[in-house]
Motif scaffolding. Structure first.
Motif, PDB file in Angstrom:
ATOM      1  N   CYS A   1      74.028 -16.152  27.475  1.00 44.70           N
ATOM      2  CA  CYS A   1      74.641 -15.626  28.705  1.00 44.70           C
ATOM      3  C   CYS A   1      74.252 -14.161  28.890  1.00 44.70           C
ATOM      4  O   CYS A   1      73.161 -13.869  29.355  1.00 44.70           O
ATOM      5  CB  CYS A   1      76.150 -15.845  28.632  1.00 44.70           C
ATOM      6  N   HIS A   2      75.101 -13.239  28.494  1.00 47.87           N
ATOM      7  CA  HIS A   2      74.883 -11.834  28.838  1.00 47.87           C
ATOM      8  C   HIS A   2      74.188 -11.005  27.755  1.00 47.87           C
ATOM      9  O   HIS A   2      73.985  -9.814  27.948  1.00 47.87           O
ATOM     10  CB  HIS A   2      76.224 -11.165  29.166  1.00 47.87           C
TER      11      HIS A   2
ATOM     12  N   CYS B   1      80.608 -15.724  25.238  1.00 47.79           N
ATOM     13  CA  CYS B   1      80.312 -14.479  25.961  1.00 47.79           C
ATOM     14  C   CYS B   1      81.618 -13.855  26.454  1.00 47.79           C
ATOM     15  O   CYS B   1      82.495 -14.561  26.952  1.00 47.79           O
ATOM     16  CB  CYS B   1      79.382 -14.761  27.125  1.00 47.79           C
TER      17      CYS B   1
ATOM     18  N   CYS C   1      82.233 -12.448  29.076  1.00 54.14           N
ATOM     19  CA  CYS C   1      82.441 -12.583  30.526  1.00 54.14           C
ATOM     20  C   CYS C   1      83.316 -13.786  30.845  1.00 54.14           C
ATOM     21  O   CYS C   1      83.751 -13.949  31.981  1.00 54.14           O
ATOM     22  CB  CYS C   1      81.109 -12.693  31.254  1.00 54.14           C
TER      23      CYS C   1
ATOM     24  N   SER D   1      82.430 -17.003  30.640  1.00 58.56           N
ATOM     25  CA  SER D   1      81.693 -18.139  31.200  1.00 58.56           C
ATOM     26  C   SER D   1      81.842 -19.399  30.351  1.00 58.56           C
ATOM     27  O   SER D   1      81.565 -20.494  30.818  1.00 58.56           O
ATOM     28  CB  SER D   1      80.204 -17.794  31.293  1.00 58.56           C
TER      29      SER D   1
HETATM   30 ZN   LIG Z   1      78.360 -13.807  29.974  1.00 63.01          ZN
END
Ligand SMILES: [Zn+2]
Length: 201
Positions: A164-165, A153, A155, A157
């Motif tokens: 995740c997103h 992801c 982000c 993570s």
């Molecule tokens: Zn994410």
């Protein structure tokens, strides 16, 4: 500086020196004689970054605290994550990984990001300034297009995008589309096609 801008545009090598200054690679073979970049476009800038490194399988995160680079100051910033972390690359680019790379490598990418940010800001950030080099933006429509389900992801993570997103981005994308907000056309159809494939699979 014009040569360095050329290198960034053409994804050439840029030397990051101790202290974060950028230099032109002496071994560079690009022809810079007709560099279109004004040498006074970027002078000398100093940044202070806050960098977080994680023990787990996440890439580090960097925030520019001085000057403050945030979504509030730059609502149209093409390469800031939701929490104002700078995004020097998409994890799916696979240019940085624990075990293979170090925090210093991450900071090299961060320095280059800061140079690109300077150009973006000085070329008119509030009216779509120029982001140099090849990179998709972090608009959800673009992320759905360039980040695979099984890629990390964006982000940071360390989880797969689909875990995740991704769902959140898909709903954001649908809301944007349904409320008639402008989404860049060239990604719109590709993102739609991917979602259609996902729906039928
Ligand atoms: Zn994410």
């Amino acid at each position: 500086m014009g040569f360095i801008l050329d290198d960034l545009v053409l994804s050439g090598v840029v030397i990051v020196r101790t202290g974060g200054t950028l230099g032109h690679d002496p071994g560079c073979r690009l022809g810079h004689a007709d560099s279109p970049y004004e040498t006074d476009l970027v002078g000398s800038f100093a940044f202070r970054l806050q960098v977080l490194a994680f023990a787990c399988n996440r890439h580090p995160c960097a925030y520019s605290v001085s000057p403050r680079i945030s979504r509030i100051r730059f609502p149209l910033h093409p390469h800031l994550l939701a929490d104002d972390a700078i995004c020097p690359y998409l994890p799916s680019d696979d240019v940085w990984r624990w075990g293979r790379n170090t925090v210093a490598d991450f900071l090299d990418f961060a320095s280059i990001w800061l140079a690109k940010h300077c150009v973006w800001e000085s070329t008119g950030a509030c009216n779509g300034g120029r982001w140099i080099g090849v990179a998709a933006s972090h608009a959800v429509a673009d992320l759905l297009h360039v980040v695979g389900r099984n890629d990390q992801c964006p982000c940071g993570s360390g989880r797969k995008y689909k875990r995740c997103h991704r769902e959140q981005h898909i709903s954001a994308f649908r809301n944007q589309r349904d409320s008639g907000q402008e989404v860049r056309g060239r990604y719109m159809n590709q993102a739609k096609a991917r979602m259609a494939l996902r729906g039928s699979g």
